[in-house]
Design an enzyme around this catalytic site. Structure first.
Site, PDB file in Angstrom:
ATOM      1  N   ASP A  38       0.747  -0.921  -0.274  1.00 22.18           N
ATOM      2  CA  ASP A  38      -0.017   0.099   0.165  1.00 22.18           C
ATOM      3  C   ASP A  38       1.048   0.974  -0.446  1.00 22.18           C
ATOM      4  OD1 ASP A  38      -1.830   2.000   0.896  1.00 22.18           O
ATOM      5  OD2 ASP A  38      -0.831   1.491   2.943  1.00 22.18           O
ATOM      6  N   ASP A 237      -0.741  -0.996   6.099  1.00 27.79           N
ATOM      7  CA  ASP A 237      -1.032  -0.417   7.655  1.00 27.79           C
ATOM      8  C   ASP A 237      -2.544   0.129   7.931  1.00 27.79           C
ATOM      9  OD1 ASP A 237      -2.005   1.980   5.713  1.00 27.79           O
ATOM     10  OD2 ASP A 237      -0.779   3.317   7.502  1.00 27.79           O
ATOM     11  N   ASP A 241      -6.677  -1.616   4.518  1.00 27.21           N
ATOM     12  CA  ASP A 241      -5.950  -3.234   4.014  1.00 27.21           C
ATOM     13  C   ASP A 241      -6.602  -4.512   4.646  1.00 27.21           C
ATOM     14  OD1 ASP A 241      -4.716  -1.045   2.646  1.00 27.21           O
ATOM     15  OD2 ASP A 241      -3.047  -0.532   4.453  1.00 27.21           O
TER      16      ASP A 241
HETATM   17  P1  ADP Z   1      -5.259   5.848  -0.113  1.00 27.85           P
HETATM   18  O1  ADP Z   1      -5.717   4.190  -0.645  1.00 27.85           O
HETATM   19  O2  ADP Z   1      -4.272   6.362  -0.427  1.00 27.85           O
HETATM   20  O3  ADP Z   1      -5.388   6.145   1.769  1.00 27.85           O
HETATM   21  P2  ADP Z   1      -7.894   6.599  -0.711  1.00 27.85           P
HETATM   22  O4  ADP Z   1      -8.797   5.251  -1.230  1.00 27.85           O
HETATM   23  O5  ADP Z   1      -8.725   6.400   1.124  1.00 27.85           O
HETATM   24  O6  ADP Z   1      -6.990   6.615  -0.572  1.00 27.85           O
HETATM   25  O7  ADP Z   1      -8.441   7.441  -1.434  1.00 27.85           O
HETATM   26  C1  ADP Z   1      -8.690   8.253  -1.942  1.00 27.85           C
HETATM   27  C2  ADP Z   1      -8.741   9.740  -2.697  1.00 27.85           C
HETATM   28  O8  ADP Z   1     -10.107   9.583  -2.588  1.00 27.85           O
HETATM   29  C3  ADP Z   1      -7.558  10.252  -1.929  1.00 27.85           C
HETATM   30  O9  ADP Z   1      -6.644  10.583  -2.593  1.00 27.85           O
HETATM   31  C4  ADP Z   1      -8.571  11.463  -2.014  1.00 27.85           C
HETATM   32  O10 ADP Z   1      -8.177  12.041  -3.151  1.00 27.85           O
HETATM   33  C5  ADP Z   1      -9.770  11.467  -1.954  1.00 27.85           C
HETATM   34  N1  ADP Z   1     -10.037  11.367  -0.856  1.00 27.85           N
HETATM   35  C6  ADP Z   1     -10.571  10.228   0.420  1.00 27.85           C
HETATM   36  N2  ADP Z   1     -11.044  10.952   1.168  1.00 27.85           N
HETATM   37  C7  ADP Z   1     -10.318  12.283   0.938  1.00 27.85           C
HETATM   38  C8  ADP Z   1     -10.896  13.611   2.301  1.00 27.85           C
HETATM   39  N3  ADP Z   1     -11.981  13.233   3.809  1.00 27.85           N
HETATM   40  N4  ADP Z   1     -10.686  14.717   2.109  1.00 27.85           N
HETATM   41  C9  ADP Z   1     -10.926  14.449   0.496  1.00 27.85           C
HETATM   42  N5  ADP Z   1     -10.002  13.736  -0.003  1.00 27.85           N
HETATM   43  C10 ADP Z   1     -10.576  12.311  -0.007  1.00 27.85           C
HETATM   44 MG    MG Z   2      -2.735   3.328   3.970  1.00 27.97          MG
END
Ligand code: ADP
Ligand code: MG
Length: 292
Positions: A38, A237, A241
């Site tokens: 990840d 982490d 995941d």
């Molecule tokens: P990661 O695998 O990087 O943790 P997520 O699946 O949680 O990614 O989120 C994917 C995308 O959705 C982020 O890169 C962001 O663009 C958007 N996103 C998710 N949560 C938020 C938030 N609270 N505020 C703004 N953008 C968000």
């Molecule tokens: Mg992560």
């Protein structure tokens, strides 16, 4: 495998901060040919920092940040935390928000004053009615530097961009090089955009990238790799995941991560450092050689 050698193996691991749950995890590690990682919190520090705030012309920066921080106060995402802290660090206190709605893997929305404020990725912008593809393409520059760029819309209209940077752990590149030397392919999974993911992957010599992966899809990617005949370890982490860690031949949790991830994994790296994966594989190979 003889219980004695396994105990010696897991004992040696523990001395180095590698907690191996059982004999099966130790035995399976030896056969791994693919490590899926990840991005956020595993390859990177997982401590994102707000590095750029760019409201559209005509929108006041303080007002923009105050609205954005108000919305993100309602989210528990690490990106949300970075934005709220970034606003505070710039002397801005969040406004108050109501009617919060968050969409996993996309972003958050809430009402601030008279406005509906949405913050997130392209998918979220499309769902609030934004069709300006040129504006959506303006995130590219920041992403090519490995930053996570988010869009902000006010009442379904483009309002600005936010960029967050999450430094890469100093040991990540070295760990990946050591895995390559041992014939292991490294695949990165992330919910982040393709441009950001590829910039980070290039810097670290990662072989394969899957971007825009929704939390529900992380485990499906693991199943696909297994179906291709690969022997897959997954390092992660986050709560997101956990299903992927459980689906992998061996799940490897960062000890610095969430309890849910740790409970789903066969191996925990206490220091949350990928070089631990290399040590774990070396240990497993040595233990299994001893047994034969
Ligand atoms: P990661 O695998 O990087 O943790 P997520 O699946 O949680 O990614 O989120 C994917 C995308 O959705 C982020 O890169 C962001 O663009 C958007 N996103 C998710 N949560 C938020 C938030 N609270 N505020 C703004 N953008 C968000
Ligand atoms: Mg992560």
């Amino acid at each position: 495998a003889t219980p004695m050698s396994i105990m010696t193996g897991t004992g040696k691991g523990a001395q180095h901060g590698i907690l191996i749950r059982n004999a099966e995890a130790l035995e399976t590690l030896e056969k791994i040919d693919t490590l899926v990682v990840d991005k956020t919190g595993t390859l990177t520090m997982g401590k994102p920092d707000l590095v750029a705030v760019t409201p559209m012309a005509g929108i006041d920066e303080a007002e923009f940040l105050s609205a954005v921080a108000a919305v993100e106060m309602g989210s528990e995402h690490p990106l949300a935390h970075a934005i709220v802290e970034g606003a505070r660090g710039r002397g801005i206190s969040p406004a108050s928000a109501t009617a919060l709605a968050s969409t996993t893997g996309e972003g958050v929305e809430a009402t601030v004053g008279e406005r509906r404020v949405a913050i997130g990725n392209e998918k979220l912008m499309h769902s609030v009615g934004i069709t300006d593809e040129d504006w959506l393409a303006s995130a590219r520059e920041g992403r090519e530097q490995g930053r996570t760029v988010m869009f902000v819309a006010f009442d379904g209209q483009p309002a600005g961009l936010l960029a967050v940077a999450d430094p890469i752990k100093p040991t990540s590149a070295q760990a990946i090089a050591a895995l390559h030397q041992r014939g292991i392919r490294v695949v990165m999974l992330t919910g982040d955009s393709r441009a950001t993911a590829e910039a980070v992957a290039r810097e670290m010599g990662i072989d394969e990238v899957h971007a825009n992966v929704s939390p529900e899809d992380k485990h499906r990617r693991i199943e696909e790799l297994k179906a291709e005949g690969r022997r897959v370890a997954m390092a992660g982490d986050g709560i997101n995941d956990a299903p992927a860690l459980a689906a992998a031949d061996v799940g490897i949790a960062m000890g610095t991560g969430t309890d849910v991830a740790i409970e789903s994994a066969g191996v925990t790296l206490v220091r949350g450092d990928l070089t631990g994966v290399v040590q774990a594989i070396v240990l497993s190979r040595a233990t299994m050689r001893n047994i034969r």
